[in-house]
Design a protein around this motif. Structure first.
Motif, short mmCIF file in Angstrom:
data_model
loop_
_atom_site.label_atom_id
_atom_site.label_comp_id
_atom_site.label_asym_id
_atom_site.label_seq_id
_atom_site.Cartn_x
_atom_site.Cartn_y
_atom_site.Cartn_z
N ARG A 197 -1.04 -22.24 -66.25
CA ARG A 197 -1.81 -22.48 -67.47
C ARG A 197 -1.23 -21.69 -68.64
O ARG A 197 -1.06 -22.22 -69.74
CB ARG A 197 -3.27 -22.04 -67.27
CG ARG A 197 -4.22 -23.16 -67.10
CD ARG A 197 -5.65 -22.65 -67.04
NE ARG A 197 -6.47 -23.77 -66.58
CZ ARG A 197 -7.52 -23.65 -65.83
NH1 ARG A 197 -7.95 -22.48 -65.44
NH2 ARG A 197 -8.20 -24.71 -65.47
N THR A 235 -1.74 -32.28 -71.94
CA THR A 235 -3.04 -32.71 -71.42
C THR A 235 -2.95 -33.04 -69.94
O THR A 235 -3.80 -32.63 -69.15
CB THR A 235 -3.56 -33.93 -72.22
OG1 THR A 235 -3.66 -33.57 -73.61
CG2 THR A 235 -4.92 -34.38 -71.72
N ASN A 259 -4.92 -31.10 -67.02
CA ASN A 259 -5.79 -31.87 -66.12
C ASN A 259 -5.42 -31.65 -64.66
O ASN A 259 -6.30 -31.51 -63.81
CB ASN A 259 -5.75 -33.37 -66.46
CG ASN A 259 -6.52 -33.70 -67.72
OD1 ASN A 259 -7.34 -32.93 -68.19
ND2 ASN A 259 -6.24 -34.86 -68.29
N SER A 297 -6.57 -28.14 -63.67
CA SER A 297 -8.03 -28.11 -63.53
C SER A 297 -8.49 -28.81 -62.26
O SER A 297 -9.37 -28.32 -61.55
CB SER A 297 -8.72 -28.75 -64.73
OG SER A 297 -8.65 -27.90 -65.83
N GLN A 313 -13.21 -21.97 -65.98
CA GLN A 313 -12.94 -23.34 -66.42
C GLN A 313 -13.57 -23.59 -67.79
O GLN A 313 -12.98 -24.21 -68.67
CB GLN A 313 -13.48 -24.35 -65.41
CG GLN A 313 -12.70 -24.43 -64.11
CD GLN A 313 -11.34 -25.09 -64.27
OE1 GLN A 313 -10.33 -24.43 -64.45
NE2 GLN A 313 -11.31 -26.40 -64.17
N SER A 314 -14.78 -23.09 -67.98
CA SER A 314 -15.48 -23.25 -69.25
C SER A 314 -14.74 -22.53 -70.39
O SER A 314 -14.54 -23.10 -71.48
CB SER A 314 -16.91 -22.71 -69.11
OG SER A 314 -17.55 -22.73 -70.34
N GLU A 316 -11.55 -21.72 -70.38
CA GLU A 316 -10.26 -22.40 -70.57
C GLU A 316 -10.44 -23.64 -71.45
O GLU A 316 -9.60 -23.92 -72.30
CB GLU A 316 -9.63 -22.77 -69.23
CG GLU A 316 -9.07 -21.60 -68.46
CD GLU A 316 -7.82 -20.96 -69.07
OE1 GLU A 316 -7.30 -21.45 -70.08
OE2 GLU A 316 -7.38 -19.94 -68.51
N LYS A 317 -11.52 -24.36 -71.25
CA LYS A 317 -11.81 -25.55 -72.07
C LYS A 317 -11.99 -25.11 -73.53
O LYS A 317 -11.44 -25.72 -74.45
CB LYS A 317 -13.07 -26.24 -71.55
CG LYS A 317 -13.44 -27.51 -72.29
CD LYS A 317 -14.66 -28.16 -71.63
CE LYS A 317 -14.97 -29.50 -72.22
NZ LYS A 317 -15.83 -29.45 -73.39
N GLU A 318 -12.74 -24.04 -73.72
CA GLU A 318 -12.97 -23.50 -75.07
C GLU A 318 -11.65 -23.05 -75.70
O GLU A 318 -11.40 -23.31 -76.89
CB GLU A 318 -13.93 -22.30 -74.97
CG GLU A 318 -14.27 -21.65 -76.28
CD GLU A 318 -15.14 -20.42 -76.09
OE1 GLU A 318 -14.77 -19.35 -76.64
OE2 GLU A 318 -16.18 -20.50 -75.39
N LEU A 326 -8.66 -24.20 -75.13
CA LEU A 326 -7.88 -25.38 -75.51
C LEU A 326 -8.41 -25.99 -76.81
O LEU A 326 -7.64 -26.35 -77.70
CB LEU A 326 -7.90 -26.42 -74.38
CG LEU A 326 -7.00 -27.63 -74.57
CD1 LEU A 326 -5.55 -27.23 -74.80
CD2 LEU A 326 -7.10 -28.56 -73.36
N GLU A 327 -9.73 -26.05 -76.93
CA GLU A 327 -10.34 -26.57 -78.17
C GLU A 327 -9.98 -25.69 -79.36
O GLU A 327 -9.64 -26.19 -80.44
CB GLU A 327 -11.86 -26.67 -78.01
CG GLU A 327 -12.29 -27.77 -77.05
CD GLU A 327 -13.76 -27.68 -76.63
OE1 GLU A 327 -14.48 -26.75 -77.07
OE2 GLU A 327 -14.18 -28.56 -75.84
#
Length: 150
Positions: free
Chosen positions: A20, A54, A58, A61, A88-89, A91-93, A95-96
């Motif tokens: 990552r 992406t 994916n 993840s 995971q949460s 990491e999503k933040e 990326l955003e």
């Protein structure tokens, strides 16, 4: 195929986290290269990069979720699963926030007279630092709890 013994799962998880980090590095380098193509941006090339990044995220993840499932179902480690959910949460933040930062950097390049854009960039960078600190803390907790079983 996800391994099922505890030590191998944990090692694989750490490997995925380093993948990552490397993927973010490639994403940032690609975006910097994209910005150098301005003002007539090479959007097609950048769009391809975003697609590849992406797909990489994916895949990572998906495998992290498979490891989490094995830890939960096969090894009864809900504590580690909880850390992975938080991770995971975050990491999503991250990326955003990274995507917002990239848009803001392009906006700053296109409109150097706009002082608010620079403020927005600093604000996003600050949020990314906070996010990375939270990720580091989660990883520390994960490491501590996973070493409990060695």
């Amino acid at each position: 195929m996800v391994p099922s013994d505890f030590k191998t799962l944990i090692q694989r998880f750490y490997h995925l986290q380093s993948e990552r980090v490397e993927t973010y590095r490639l994403f940032e380098e690609g975006h910097e290269a994209y910005l150098r193509t301005g003002p007539h941006y090479d959007f097609d090339h950048y769009k391809q990069l975003v697609h590849e990044i992406t797909q990489a995220f994916n895949g990572i993840s998906k495998e992290v979720l498979e490891i989490k499932e094995k830890l939960h179902l096969d090894l009864d480690r809900p504590d580690l699963c909880e850390h992975m959910d938080k991770l995971q949460s975050k990491e999503k933040e991250k990326l955003e926030l990274t995507a917002k930062l990239q848009l803001a950097k392009q906006c700053a390049q296109d409109h150097p007279e706009d002082e608010e854009v620079e403020e927005r960039i600093q604000e996003i960078k600050h949020k990314i630092i906070k996010n990375k600190e939270a990720l580091s803390e989660i990883m520390q907790d994960f490491k501590y709890d996973s070493e409990d079983c060695d």
